[in-house]
Motif scaffolding. Sequence first.
Motif, short mmCIF file in Angstrom:
data_model
loop_
_atom_site.label_atom_id
_atom_site.label_comp_id
_atom_site.label_asym_id
_atom_site.label_seq_id
_atom_site.Cartn_x
_atom_site.Cartn_y
_atom_site.Cartn_z
N CYS A 261 -5.38 3.24 -2.51
CA CYS A 261 -4.86 2.32 -1.48
C CYS A 261 -4.20 3.04 -0.30
O CYS A 261 -3.73 2.37 0.61
N GLY B 113 -9.09 -6.19 -4.87
CA GLY B 113 -9.10 -5.09 -3.92
C GLY B 113 -10.37 -5.15 -3.10
O GLY B 113 -11.45 -5.38 -3.65
N ASN C 178 0.85 -1.19 0.00
CA ASN C 178 0.00 0.00 0.00
C ASN C 178 0.88 1.24 0.00
O ASN C 178 1.99 1.21 0.51
#
Length: 168
Positions: free
Chosen positions: A19, A41, A12
């Motif tokens: 993100c 995701g 991330n």
Amino acid sequence: MEQYRVVGKQKNSDLCFVCGDQNPFGLQAMFYDLENGDAVGVFTAKKEHQSYPGRVHGGVIAAILDEATGRALCQIDGPDAFGVTVELSIRYKKPVPYDVELKCVGHITRNTRRLFEAEGRLLLPDGTEAATAYAKYMKMNVHAIAGEELTEEQWRYLDVECPETIEF
């Protein structure tokens, strides 16, 4: 709906809209590599991401589909493999609500030395496809895209438990 075994989590960024775990305005999506080669995701859009009341903005939907399709390459070429979007086409099928867990799946359809193509699906909680995407990317390492400013603190694995399976 089917269950897929999670084989790893993806990195991330700190302030990325999609993100970024430290971006209070973003989606704060977590991405995982699945046993079937897809990237998924998992996120919950907020009311701040709406267009019409009760619906996620189409531009936000495009952003999550772009990210999920681009991240599908990470499982093949490594955690820092990324691409620069060359083409992105979205088909919107259903309204997308906020304040519910959503999943966005990316799958590589063509992979060459310099380019890759992928398809994506945004899934509602019941597994219904709300939007689909086709994308083409020029391959680039995330460090080449971001430059020297990208530090290990900005691009890292979050210290959160990885689920064993994900269902969609």
